[in-house]
Motif scaffolding. Structure first.
Motif, PDB file in Angstrom:
ATOM      1  N   ALA A  69       0.852  -1.186   0.000  1.00 48.28           N
ATOM      2  CA  ALA A  69       0.000   0.000   0.000  1.00 48.28           C
ATOM      3  C   ALA A  69       0.890   1.238   0.000  1.00 48.28           C
ATOM      4  O   ALA A  69       2.022   1.192   0.478  1.00 48.28           O
ATOM      5  N   GLY A  70       0.395   2.331  -0.542  1.00 44.72           N
ATOM      6  CA  GLY A  70       1.156   3.572  -0.538  1.00 44.72           C
ATOM      7  C   GLY A  70       2.490   3.434  -1.246  1.00 44.72           C
ATOM      8  O   GLY A  70       2.593   2.811  -2.313  1.00 44.72           O
ATOM      9  N   THR A  71       3.528   3.988  -0.633  1.00 43.42           N
ATOM     10  CA  THR A  71       4.866   3.928  -1.221  1.00 43.42           C
ATOM     11  C   THR A  71       5.302   2.493  -1.475  1.00 43.42           C
ATOM     12  O   THR A  71       5.855   2.176  -2.536  1.00 43.42           O
ATOM     13  N   SER A  72       5.047   1.614  -0.526  1.00 44.10           N
ATOM     14  CA  SER A  72       5.444   0.211  -0.672  1.00 44.10           C
ATOM     15  C   SER A  72       4.775  -0.434  -1.876  1.00 44.10           C
ATOM     16  O   SER A  72       5.406  -1.166  -2.649  1.00 44.10           O
ATOM     17  N   GLY A  73       3.486  -0.169  -2.061  1.00 41.94           N
ATOM     18  CA  GLY A  73       2.769  -0.723  -3.194  1.00 41.94           C
ATOM     19  C   GLY A  73       3.276  -0.165  -4.512  1.00 41.94           C
ATOM     20  O   GLY A  73       3.421  -0.902  -5.495  1.00 41.94           O
ATOM     21  N   ARG A  74       3.554   1.140  -4.535  1.00 43.44           N
ATOM     22  CA  ARG A  74       4.051   1.761  -5.769  1.00 43.44           C
ATOM     23  C   ARG A  74       5.407   1.198  -6.164  1.00 43.44           C
ATOM     24  O   ARG A  74       5.690   1.003  -7.349  1.00 43.44           O
ATOM     25  N   LEU A  75       6.254   0.944  -5.188  1.00 40.26           N
ATOM     26  CA  LEU A  75       7.571   0.375  -5.491  1.00 40.26           C
ATOM     27  C   LEU A  75       7.436  -1.026  -6.070  1.00 40.26           C
ATOM     28  O   LEU A  75       8.186  -1.418  -6.972  1.00 40.26           O
ATOM     29  N   GLY A  76       6.474  -1.791  -5.564  1.00 41.03           N
ATOM     30  CA  GLY A  76       6.227  -3.124  -6.112  1.00 41.03           C
ATOM     31  C   GLY A  76       5.752  -3.053  -7.549  1.00 41.03           C
ATOM     32  O   GLY A  76       6.217  -3.801  -8.405  1.00 41.03           O
ATOM     33  N   VAL A  77       4.835  -2.135  -7.823  1.00 39.58           N
ATOM     34  CA  VAL A  77       4.339  -1.961  -9.193  1.00 39.58           C
ATOM     35  C   VAL A  77       5.479  -1.510 -10.106  1.00 39.58           C
ATOM     36  O   VAL A  77       5.623  -2.006 -11.230  1.00 39.58           O
ATOM     37  N   LEU A  78       6.292  -0.584  -9.625  1.00 41.72           N
ATOM     38  CA  LEU A  78       7.407  -0.073 -10.419  1.00 41.72           C
ATOM     39  C   LEU A  78       8.355  -1.188 -10.825  1.00 41.72           C
ATOM     40  O   LEU A  78       8.771  -1.283 -11.991  1.00 41.72           O
ATOM     41  N   ASP A  79       8.691  -2.059  -9.891  1.00 47.33           N
ATOM     42  CA  ASP A  79       9.606  -3.161 -10.206  1.00 47.33           C
ATOM     43  C   ASP A  79       8.963  -4.142 -11.176  1.00 47.33           C
ATOM     44  O   ASP A  79       9.599  -4.622 -12.109  1.00 47.33           O
ATOM     45  N   ALA A  80       7.691  -4.407 -10.965  1.00 46.14           N
ATOM     46  CA  ALA A  80       6.988  -5.384 -11.805  1.00 46.14           C
ATOM     47  C   ALA A  80       6.882  -4.923 -13.254  1.00 46.14           C
ATOM     48  O   ALA A  80       7.123  -5.705 -14.184  1.00 46.14           O
ATOM     49  N   VAL A  81       6.539  -3.656 -13.468  1.00 46.36           N
ATOM     50  CA  VAL A  81       6.315  -3.199 -14.847  1.00 46.36           C
ATOM     51  C   VAL A  81       7.619  -3.078 -15.634  1.00 46.36           C
ATOM     52  O   VAL A  81       7.596  -3.022 -16.869  1.00 46.36           O
ATOM     53  N   GLU A  82       8.753  -3.073 -14.943  1.00 43.73           N
ATOM     54  CA  GLU A  82      10.038  -3.003 -15.640  1.00 43.73           C
ATOM     55  C   GLU A  82      10.514  -4.377 -16.119  1.00 43.73           C
ATOM     56  O   GLU A  82      11.423  -4.468 -16.945  1.00 43.73           O
ATOM     57  N   CYS A  83       9.908  -5.446 -15.610  1.00 42.15           N
ATOM     58  CA  CYS A  83      10.371  -6.788 -15.981  1.00 42.15           C
ATOM     59  C   CYS A  83      10.123  -7.147 -17.449  1.00 42.15           C
ATOM     60  O   CYS A  83      11.024  -7.701 -18.088  1.00 42.15           O
ATOM     61  N   PRO A  84       8.950  -6.873 -18.021  1.00 44.01           N
ATOM     62  CA  PRO A  84       8.749  -7.228 -19.438  1.00 44.01           C
ATOM     63  C   PRO A  84       9.741  -6.571 -20.394  1.00 44.01           C
ATOM     64  O   PRO A  84      10.352  -7.273 -21.217  1.00 44.01           O
ATOM     65  N   PRO A  85       9.967  -5.239 -20.319  1.00 39.28           N
ATOM     66  CA  PRO A  85      10.933  -4.655 -21.264  1.00 39.28           C
ATOM     67  C   PRO A  85      12.377  -5.060 -20.989  1.00 39.28           C
ATOM     68  O   PRO A  85      13.176  -5.201 -21.920  1.00 39.28           O
ATOM     69  N   THR A  86      12.716  -5.257 -19.716  1.00 38.93           N
ATOM     70  CA  THR A  86      14.101  -5.590 -19.361  1.00 38.93           C
ATOM     71  C   THR A  86      14.433  -7.052 -19.620  1.00 38.93           C
ATOM     72  O   THR A  86      15.517  -7.374 -20.116  1.00 38.93           O
ATOM     73  N   PHE A  87      13.494  -7.939 -19.309  1.00 35.21           N
ATOM     74  CA  PHE A  87      13.772  -9.372 -19.370  1.00 35.21           C
ATOM     75  C   PHE A  87      12.899 -10.142 -20.360  1.00 35.21           C
ATOM     76  O   PHE A  87      12.982 -11.366 -20.442  1.00 35.21           O
ATOM     77  N   GLY A  88      12.054  -9.449 -21.088  1.00 36.56           N
ATOM     78  CA  GLY A  88      11.221 -10.119 -22.086  1.00 36.56           C
ATOM     79  C   GLY A  88      10.206 -11.065 -21.493  1.00 36.56           C
ATOM     80  O   GLY A  88       9.829 -12.062 -22.121  1.00 36.56           O
ATOM     81  N   THR A  89       9.733 -10.779 -20.296  1.00 36.20           N
ATOM     82  CA  THR A  89       8.785 -11.670 -19.633  1.00 36.20           C
ATOM     83  C   THR A  89       7.342 -11.323 -19.986  1.00 36.20           C
ATOM     84  O   THR A  89       7.031 -10.203 -20.393  1.00 36.20           O
TER      85      THR A  89
END
Length: 294
Positions: A69-89
């Motif tokens: 939730a809040g900052t913690s939740g946003r950081l999780g979303v941020l890391d997750a959305v970077e995985c497809p372009p970075t790692f082709g997932t």
């Protein structure tokens, strides 16, 4: 019991923060930030255990789900959305779930974090299974939304990990692996987007990156599954081929085109003098690991 949390205590060094010079404030913030990697170092064994659970989920067809939730939740979303372009997932392999839904990423929905049932409901909507790993993120270690999500995930047999910035927290009690990084009082009292947020970001970097290395998304220290979604990434892809094979830019461009913009295939073509089809066969046999295919 917020007053008992290290992240909520007042920092003795900054009690007169509003009277300090800009330079002095910046100096103290910098000094406080230096403490974060040292605190993380004490938890590396647990971070490794968390990575192993994530890798096990990936290999069994499961997912990595960040919940916060809040900052913690946003950081999780941020890391997750970077995985497809970075790692082709696949976008569903790593997902960030936050209290209040997607709209809460840009506009705070603070009350949403206070309901355990909403956390459980979001896990239910994602059809969490025993193949998944759910990582609950909460600086305080007591966020009800995260607790509800973790309880539901455990009921479904999923592996559970937690990231908190206090010791002996409520979410840790619901985890197969609890990562507790004691970041101490913030420069600005209670503002856990500072040191606590930095610690969480560093930990998420570690967990996702190392997990991806373990499933063949990296050759040497090169991102060989990066997705060429813009001009910069197309050029980066060609440079990766050059670095991996010691060939010229022109040769790398040719292999890149012949491989249909598949960096792994291009590398194998260049290093083993094979066709694109043969390279694809080698990769399939090695589960996508370039080094094994070579």
């Amino acid at each position: 019991m917020l007053e008992r949390l290290g992240t909520e205590r007042r920092n003795n060094e900054t009690e007169e923060l509003d009277t300090m010079s800009i330079q002095n404030i910046l100096r103290i913030m910098n000094e406080e930030d230096k403490k974060v990697p040292e605190a993380i170092q004490k938890e590396l064994e647990n971070v490794e255990r968390a990575v192993r659970l994530v890798v096990e989920s990936f290999k069994s067809g499961g997912r990595l789900l960040y919940v916060g939730a809040g900052t913690s939740g946003r950081l999780g979303v941020l890391d997750a959305v970077e995985c497809p372009p970075t790692f082709g997932t696949d976008p569903n392999l790593v997902k960030g779930v936050m209290a209040g839904g997607e709209s809460a990423f840009i506009k705070a929905v603070e009350a949403a974090e206070d309901r355990e049932d909403l956390g459980a409901e979001d896990m239910k909507l994602l059809n969490v299974t025993s193949n998944d790993t759910v990582i609950g993120i909460a600086a305080s270690g007591r966020t009800p939304y995260v607790i509800g999500a973790l309880r539901y995930a455990r009921e479904r047999g999923a592996s559970t990990c937690t990231i908190s910035c206090n010791k002996e927290t409520a979410i840790s009690a619901l985890a197969d692996v609890a990562i507790e990084v004691d970041t101490g009082p913030e420069v600005l009292t209670g503002s856990t987007r500072l040191k606590a947020g930095t610690a969480q970001k560093l930990l998420l970097n570690m967990i996702s990156t190392v997990s991806m290395i373990q499933i063949g998304k990296v050759y040497k220290n090169l991102m060989v599954d990066v997705q060429p979604t813009n001009e910069k990434l197309v050029e980066r892809s060609k440079r990766i081929i050059m670095e991996a094979t010691s060939i010229s830019y022109e040769e790398a461009s040719t292999y890149y085109d012949q491989s249909k913009q598949n960096i792994k295939v291009a590398i194998l073509m260049a290093l083993t003098n094979c066709t694109a089809e043969e390279a694809e066969t080698k990769l399939q046999a090695s589960n996508g690991f370039v080094r094994q295919a070579l």
